[in-house]
Write a protein that holds these residues in place. Structure first.
Motif, PDB file in Angstrom:
ATOM      1  N   UNK A 139      25.334  69.803  -6.002  1.00 24.07           N
ATOM      2  CA  UNK A 139      25.215  68.836  -4.907  1.00 24.07           C
ATOM      3  C   UNK A 139      24.833  67.462  -5.441  1.00 24.07           C
ATOM      4  N   UNK A 140      25.663  66.868  -6.289  1.00 27.27           N
ATOM      5  CA  UNK A 140      25.322  65.565  -6.869  1.00 27.27           C
ATOM      6  C   UNK A 140      25.155  64.467  -5.820  1.00 27.27           C
ATOM      7  N   UNK A 141      25.802  64.648  -4.647  1.00 29.11           N
ATOM      8  CA  UNK A 141      25.701  63.641  -3.587  1.00 29.11           C
ATOM      9  C   UNK A 141      24.298  63.566  -2.994  1.00 29.11           C
ATOM     10  N   UNK A 142      23.474  64.574  -3.284  1.00 30.55           N
ATOM     11  CA  UNK A 142      22.102  64.577  -2.769  1.00 30.55           C
ATOM     12  C   UNK A 142      21.158  63.711  -3.599  1.00 30.55           C
ATOM     13  N   UNK A 143      21.660  63.159  -4.704  1.00 30.33           N
ATOM     14  CA  UNK A 143      20.799  62.415  -5.617  1.00 30.33           C
ATOM     15  C   UNK A 143      21.383  61.024  -5.886  1.00 30.33           C
ATOM     16  N   UNK A 144      20.524  60.045  -6.165  1.00 27.02           N
ATOM     17  CA  UNK A 144      21.019  58.695  -6.447  1.00 27.02           C
ATOM     18  C   UNK A 144      21.854  58.644  -7.720  1.00 27.02           C
ATOM     19  N   UNK A 145      22.715  57.646  -7.808  1.00 27.76           N
ATOM     20  CA  UNK A 145      23.629  57.533  -8.947  1.00 27.76           C
ATOM     21  C   UNK A 145      22.891  57.348 -10.270  1.00 27.76           C
ATOM     22  N   UNK A 146      21.705  56.744 -10.215  1.00 22.71           N
ATOM     23  CA  UNK A 146      20.965  56.500 -11.456  1.00 22.71           C
ATOM     24  C   UNK A 146      20.203  57.742 -11.943  1.00 22.71           C
ATOM     25  N   UNK A 147      20.207  58.831 -11.155  1.00 21.03           N
ATOM     26  CA  UNK A 147      19.513  60.051 -11.563  1.00 21.03           C
ATOM     27  C   UNK A 147      20.194  60.646 -12.800  1.00 21.03           C
ATOM     28  N   UNK A 148      19.425  60.887 -13.851  1.00 19.77           N
ATOM     29  CA  UNK A 148      19.983  61.354 -15.127  1.00 19.77           C
ATOM     30  C   UNK A 148      19.695  62.828 -15.404  1.00 19.77           C
ATOM     31  N   UNK A 149      19.280  63.534 -14.383  1.00 18.24           N
ATOM     32  CA  UNK A 149      18.888  64.930 -14.594  1.00 18.24           C
ATOM     33  C   UNK A 149      20.026  65.758 -15.180  1.00 18.24           C
ATOM     34  N   UNK A 150      21.242  65.576 -14.670  1.00 18.08           N
ATOM     35  CA  UNK A 150      22.372  66.374 -15.173  1.00 18.08           C
ATOM     36  C   UNK A 150      22.614  66.120 -16.658  1.00 18.08           C
ATOM     37  N   UNK A 151      22.582  64.858 -17.059  1.00 12.98           N
ATOM     38  CA  UNK A 151      22.802  64.530 -18.468  1.00 12.98           C
ATOM     39  C   UNK A 151      21.679  65.083 -19.339  1.00 12.98           C
ATOM     40  N   UNK A 152      20.447  64.950 -18.863  1.00 15.10           N
ATOM     41  CA  UNK A 152      19.304  65.484 -19.605  1.00 15.10           C
ATOM     42  C   UNK A 152      19.414  67.005 -19.738  1.00 15.10           C
ATOM     43  N   UNK A 153      19.765  67.664 -18.634  1.00 16.85           N
ATOM     44  CA  UNK A 153      19.841  69.126 -18.637  1.00 16.85           C
ATOM     45  C   UNK A 153      20.907  69.616 -19.618  1.00 16.85           C
ATOM     46  N   UNK A 154      22.050  68.948 -19.605  1.00 17.12           N
ATOM     47  CA  UNK A 154      23.124  69.319 -20.532  1.00 17.12           C
ATOM     48  C   UNK A 154      22.638  69.236 -21.978  1.00 17.12           C
ATOM     49  N   UNK A 155      21.893  68.185 -22.293  1.00 11.34           N
ATOM     50  CA  UNK A 155      21.413  67.978 -23.650  1.00 11.34           C
ATOM     51  C   UNK A 155      20.426  69.063 -24.073  1.00 11.34           C
ATOM     52  N   UNK A 156      19.428  69.334 -23.233  1.00 10.57           N
ATOM     53  CA  UNK A 156      18.382  70.283 -23.639  1.00 10.57           C
ATOM     54  C   UNK A 156      18.888  71.730 -23.609  1.00 10.57           C
TER      55      UNK A 156
END
Length: 420
Positions: free
Chosen positions: A174-191
């Motif tokens: 549900x990426x639409x539930x979060x602001x565009x500047x939220x980096x959680x997905x990128x961080x999660x992919x990395x870790x």
């Protein structure tokens, strides 16, 4: 002669030319002592306490919430069950988390606790990060278990391994539930890519991780949560007069994927036909302006209330509710389900995400996109006392499959496998 009394000590050296029987015996004694010390040293190393470093992240972000609850309970199990052989350090200096005061051993300071201002979470994260960084650089630990996905710690690991827990895949689904500047997905992919091991809180969450990320399934271990509420009869205070009323219970935040607007719109007709029935929303903050307008438009503003409560108050709310309603479009686990079971509260759950996995046969399910499906489930539990009793007893039985102690033991095994 001693060597004739204990020939097994002398025998390994008898083939050496020029050594007397007494010399062979002496060398055998020395070798035996060396072997014994080596074994004891190995035994001591294998039995030594393993130290885990937890960082500040979730305790800076959450005053209440499932993620901070999970880490609090995990650390508490390691603290009270010494036989697990796990010690820990929580690198935290400032926090307004409401679960921490239950455990006086955690040393920290509250910071602007009464300020409900925007950006407080990111600010707390910023001021805590140096303390986590210092703990990482000291290296006084065997393994790191970050409490969220910010990868700042990667450059300070100094050869130590880390384990990451994936609590859900909401940012991906549900990426639409979060602001565009939220980096959680990128961080999660990395870790996720760099972690020695990944803990998923349900089989459904593991499958979602594999859907979105290229990761070896063997690297992911499914470890369920437990319930912080014990099965007990809850006492009620004089101030709990509101609990004498008939009500349905909604728990937690109400942001988009939690599906609150769908729930309240669907249940409006039931409330209108039952003026003595209410909906109590526990936690999640005061109603927003848009939520208030929705309640007024549906003419149910006097039947839907929001309350701020602690754990004891939440237990009482569960215990007196006609039913707990969980209309979420997605949950990685769903701790409130177990809380409802423990408090003998019938659970009506969305049939998506991990909720059927957690609720098993002990809940009544509905389609969280179909208003009629939800209304039918609520009507059934309102009108059928035998159904309510059946759900209550089934919930207590299902609860027995989950415990924080089991969570801790299984997590310890993951830690051991992840050590460098």
């Amino acid at each position: 002669m001693d060597s004739l009394i204990f020939p097994e000590l002398s025998l390994p050296y008898m083939s050496y030319p020029g050594l007397s029987l007494r010399a062979c015996f002496f060398l055998g004694i020395v070798q035996k002592k060396v072997n014994e010390r080596g074994y004891k040293s190995h035994e001591k190393r294998t039995r030594r306490t393993m130290k885990i470093l937890y960082d500040h992240q979730t305790f800076a972000m959450q005053e209440y919430g499932g993620i901070s609850r999970y880490f609090i309970e995990l650390m508490n199990q390691f603290r009270i069950n010494k036989e697990m052989g796990v010690s820990f350090e929580l690198a935290l200096h400032y926090s307004n988390n409401e679960y921490l005061p239950q455990y006086p051993s955690f040393k920290y300071h509250r910071l602007f606790p009464d300020c409900n201002c925007r950006g407080k979470g990111p600010f707390l994260n910023f001021v805590n990060k140096p303390y986590s960084r210092t703990a990482l650089l000291k290296g006084n630990h065997d393994l790191v278990h970050p409490t969220y996905y910010d990868p700042y710690y990667l450059k300070y690991l100094r050869g130590k391994s880390f384990v990451i827990t994936v609590h859900d895949m909401i940012h991906e689904l549900y990426p639409q539930s979060f602001p565009k500047y939220d980096r959680t997905r990128a961080y999660k992919r990395l870790v996720i890519g760099r972690a020695s091991a990944i803990i998923a809180v349900s089989q459904n969450t593991k499958e979602d991780v594999l859907t979105f990320y290229d990761v070896d399934p063997a690297k992911i271990e499914v470890i369920y949560h437990g319930s912080s509420f014990q099965i007990e009869r809850v006492s009620f205070a004089q101030k709990d007069r509101q609990l004498d009323e008939k009500y349905l219970l909604f728990v937690g935040n109400r942001r988009q994927y939690k599906n609150f607007n769908f729930f309240i719109t669907s249940v409006a007709s039931i409330l209108q036909n039952n003026p003595d029935l209410k909906v109590i929303c526990a936690g999640g903050g005061a109603f927003s302006e848009d939520e208030q307008k929705l309640l007024e438009r549906l003419s149910i503003q006097n039947q839907v209330v929001q309350v701020r409560t602690d754990d004891d108050g939440l237990k009482r709310l569960y215990s007196k509710a006609i039913a707990f309603i969980f209309p979420s479009l997605y949950e990685g686990f769903g701790i409130p389900v177990l809380e409802a079971f423990a408090c003998r509260c019938p659970a009506l759950l969305s049939n998506t995400g991990s909720l059927p996995e957690v609720g098993g046969d002990a809940a009544l399910y509905f389609d969280p996109t179909d208003s009629e499906s939800l209304r039918s489930a609520i009507t059934d539990v309102l009108e059928d006392e035998k159904l309510r009793d059946k759900l209550i007893h089934a919930g207590l039985k299902q609860l027995g499959k989950f415990s924080w102690e089991r969570t801790a033991w299984e997590t310890k095994i993951v830690y051991e496998k992840s050590l460098p």
